[in-house]
Structure formats: C-alpha cells, structure tokens
Design a protein around this motif. Structure first.
Motif, mmCIF file in Angstrom:
data_model
loop_
_atom_site.group_PDB
_atom_site.id
_atom_site.type_symbol
_atom_site.label_atom_id
_atom_site.label_comp_id
_atom_site.label_asym_id
_atom_site.label_seq_id
_atom_site.Cartn_x
_atom_site.Cartn_y
_atom_site.Cartn_z
ATOM 1 N N MET A 220 1.183 -1.303 -0.036
ATOM 2 C CA MET A 220 0.125 0.106 -0.124
ATOM 3 C C MET A 220 0.570 0.736 0.134
ATOM 4 S SD MET A 220 -2.698 -1.275 3.361
ATOM 5 C CE MET A 220 -1.145 -1.880 4.079
ATOM 6 N N PHE A 221 0.563 2.314 -1.107
ATOM 7 C CA PHE A 221 0.728 3.376 -0.402
ATOM 8 C C PHE A 221 -0.185 4.585 -0.258
ATOM 9 C CE2 PHE A 221 -0.417 2.317 -5.004
ATOM 10 C CZ PHE A 221 -0.796 3.525 -4.932
ATOM 11 N N ASN A 222 0.577 5.945 0.695
ATOM 12 C CA ASN A 222 -0.999 6.689 0.958
ATOM 13 C C ASN A 222 -1.707 6.365 1.644
ATOM 14 O OD1 ASN A 222 1.201 9.008 -0.450
ATOM 15 N ND2 ASN A 222 0.085 8.752 -2.467
ATOM 16 N N ASP A 223 -1.367 5.412 2.068
ATOM 17 C CA ASP A 223 -2.849 5.053 3.698
ATOM 18 C C ASP A 223 -2.196 5.344 4.387
ATOM 19 O OD1 ASP A 223 -1.746 2.067 4.847
ATOM 20 O OD2 ASP A 223 -0.234 2.650 2.965
ATOM 21 N N PRO A 224 -2.593 5.175 6.458
ATOM 22 C CA PRO A 224 -2.891 5.577 7.198
ATOM 23 C C PRO A 224 -1.191 5.263 8.421
ATOM 24 C CG PRO A 224 -4.673 5.464 6.775
ATOM 25 C CD PRO A 224 -4.410 5.535 5.238
ATOM 26 N N VAL A 225 -1.633 4.153 7.520
ATOM 27 C CA VAL A 225 -0.604 3.272 8.855
ATOM 28 C C VAL A 225 0.924 3.595 7.654
ATOM 29 C CG1 VAL A 225 0.531 0.990 9.170
ATOM 30 C CG2 VAL A 225 -1.592 1.051 9.042
ATOM 31 N N THR A 226 1.502 3.971 6.591
ATOM 32 C CA THR A 226 2.191 4.060 5.434
ATOM 33 C C THR A 226 2.876 5.501 5.880
ATOM 34 O OG1 THR A 226 1.779 2.334 3.853
ATOM 35 C CG2 THR A 226 3.172 4.157 3.095
ATOM 36 N N GLN A 227 1.866 6.091 6.170
ATOM 37 C CA GLN A 227 1.870 7.354 6.645
ATOM 38 C C GLN A 227 2.352 7.717 8.208
ATOM 39 O OE1 GLN A 227 2.666 10.547 4.504
ATOM 40 N NE2 GLN A 227 3.159 11.637 5.802
ATOM 41 N N TYR A 228 2.167 7.178 8.893
ATOM 42 C CA TYR A 228 2.643 6.429 10.173
ATOM 43 C C TYR A 228 4.184 6.771 10.254
ATOM 44 C CZ TYR A 228 2.909 5.569 14.921
ATOM 45 O OH TYR A 228 4.053 5.173 16.327
ATOM 46 N N VAL A 229 4.419 5.479 9.571
ATOM 47 C CA VAL A 229 5.528 4.800 9.167
ATOM 48 C C VAL A 229 6.440 5.595 8.790
ATOM 49 C CG1 VAL A 229 7.350 3.238 7.926
ATOM 50 C CG2 VAL A 229 5.304 2.402 8.660
ATOM 51 N N ARG A 230 6.138 6.163 8.001
ATOM 52 C CA ARG A 230 7.456 7.536 7.016
ATOM 53 C C ARG A 230 7.177 9.302 8.258
ATOM 54 N NH1 ARG A 230 3.894 8.080 1.445
ATOM 55 N NH2 ARG A 230 5.221 6.524 0.213
ATOM 56 N N ASP A 231 6.136 9.269 9.330
ATOM 57 C CA ASP A 231 6.617 10.167 10.107
ATOM 58 C C ASP A 231 7.369 10.025 10.508
ATOM 59 O OD1 ASP A 231 4.320 11.746 8.816
ATOM 60 O OD2 ASP A 231 3.084 11.250 10.456
ATOM 61 N N PHE B 192 9.060 4.312 1.480
ATOM 62 C CA PHE B 192 8.488 3.639 3.043
ATOM 63 C C PHE B 192 7.068 2.875 2.687
ATOM 64 C CE2 PHE B 192 11.841 5.914 5.272
ATOM 65 C CZ PHE B 192 12.167 5.387 5.507
ATOM 66 N N TYR B 193 6.723 1.817 2.392
ATOM 67 C CA TYR B 193 5.355 1.223 1.888
ATOM 68 C C TYR B 193 5.414 0.059 3.283
ATOM 69 C CZ TYR B 193 6.853 3.582 -2.345
ATOM 70 O OH TYR B 193 7.473 4.104 -3.079
ATOM 71 N N ILE C 204 11.528 0.779 1.410
ATOM 72 C CA ILE C 204 11.567 -0.453 2.897
ATOM 73 C C ILE C 204 10.594 -0.890 2.814
ATOM 74 C CG2 ILE C 204 11.630 -0.290 5.435
ATOM 75 C CD1 ILE C 204 14.441 1.677 4.752
ATOM 76 N N ILE C 205 10.104 -2.069 3.120
ATOM 77 C CA ILE C 205 8.620 -2.323 3.264
ATOM 78 C C ILE C 205 8.375 -3.027 4.436
ATOM 79 C CG2 ILE C 205 7.038 -3.920 2.571
ATOM 80 C CD1 ILE C 205 7.669 -3.532 -0.472
ATOM 81 N N PHE C 206 7.488 -2.269 5.120
ATOM 82 C CA PHE C 206 6.832 -2.619 6.311
ATOM 83 C C PHE C 206 5.334 -3.937 6.420
ATOM 84 C CE2 PHE C 206 9.456 0.787 7.453
ATOM 85 C CZ PHE C 206 9.843 -0.082 8.724
ATOM 86 N N ASN C 207 5.234 -5.065 6.868
ATOM 87 C CA ASN C 207 4.482 -5.791 6.843
ATOM 88 C C ASN C 207 3.594 -5.378 8.286
ATOM 89 O OD1 ASN C 207 5.536 -7.318 4.852
ATOM 90 N ND2 ASN C 207 5.855 -8.802 5.841
ATOM 91 N N THR C 208 1.830 -5.179 7.684
ATOM 92 C CA THR C 208 1.226 -4.990 8.784
ATOM 93 C C THR C 208 1.230 -5.941 10.451
ATOM 94 O OG1 THR C 208 -0.726 -5.975 8.043
ATOM 95 C CG2 THR C 208 -0.569 -4.035 6.814
ATOM 96 N N GLY C 209 1.398 -7.724 9.963
ATOM 97 C CA GLY C 209 1.691 -7.460 11.340
ATOM 98 C C GLY C 209 2.897 -7.611 12.059
#
Length: 159
Positions: free
Chosen positions: A87-98, A116-117, A134-139
C-alpha cells in the motif's frame, strides 16, 4: 445441539455484517498519486541497478552472477509492488513515514533516497532493497508497542 450451533452461526455472521457496515471501520487502502516504484518497468530498474553494481573491472563470472542476482531481485520487487498487497499513501504507511522523517531529521540526504511502504501481510517482518524501498508488514506494525520500537526497526532497515 443443532439449534445452539445455528444460533451461534447467526450471531457470528451478524457481527461480521455489522463490522463491514460500521462507518467507524474502514479497510486499509492505497490512495492518491501512484508512486514511480509501482509504475517503472522492471527492465528499467534492472538497467539502473546494473550500471551501479556491475563494474568494468569485474571478472566475467562475477559480472554474470551480479547480473543474474539483479535480474531476479528486480523481478521479485516489481512483482511484489504490483501484486496488490503493498500500500501507499494509506494511514499506516504515512505513520511509518512520519516516524522515519523524525529518525532521519538530521540526515535529509539519506531520507530523500528512501521510500517507505506497508504490505498487507500477517508475518512480523520488514525488509529493504538496494534501490531504497523499505517495506513493513502490517503483522510487524500490529506487534509494536510504541514509536520507539518502530524507530528501531526503521534504523535497522536503513542500516
């Protein structure tokens, strides 16, 4: 016994329908402009990586191994990015970017090279590529207890 089972199933499916129709519950979805990582053809990525990693001074065998590795890794990354789970530009990815922006606040030159994705996957994992993705799994995100832990994982993936 059959009535109890039927009643349980009815309640179970009713709760599922409630969760789907609940306005407070939304699924994670990508939004906004599609990043270039998702649009660039794998061959272009391979050629860029080959220019960077394969030197004229490399022996023929070494160059062939590097070429094979780069071709396979670029194909895998391209397949992953276009597979629908990243995913991109979703709330979780935005949190990781912040959090990444905060971690790298004194190193903007490094931050500008990284993207970051978040991937919809239950395994507790994150990984980085040589191309700066860099990719982070939701798990993994679900298991973190605070931002400091996320900052540690971000630093680990950057290194």
């Amino acid at each position: 016994m059959r009535k109890i089972t039927t009643g349980f199933l009815l309640i179970f499916f009713s709760l599922g329908l409630y969760a789907q129709n609940n306005p407070e519950y939304t699924t994670l979805r990508s939004s906004g402009e599609i990043p270039l990582d998702f649009l660039t053809v794998s061959e272009e990525n391979f050629e860029t990586a080959a220019e960077t990693h394969i030197k004229d001074s490399d022996r023929r065998r070494t160059a062939k191994y590097k070429e094979t590795y780069l071709a396979k890794s670029n194909w895998f990354i391209n397949r992953l990015l276009r597979g629908g789970s990243v995913m991109f530009n979703d709330p979780v990815t935005q949190y990781v970017r912040d959090v990444a922006d905060y971690v790298l606040r004194d190193h903007t030159d490094i931050r500008d090279q990284l993207r970051f994705y978040t991937a919809k996957h239950e395994s507790v994992n994150a990984f980085s590529t040589d191309a700066g993705v860099i990719i982070f799994n939701t798990g993994l995100i679900a298991q973190l207890e605070n931002e400091a832990q996320l900052a540690f994982v971000i630093a680990h993936e950057i290194i």
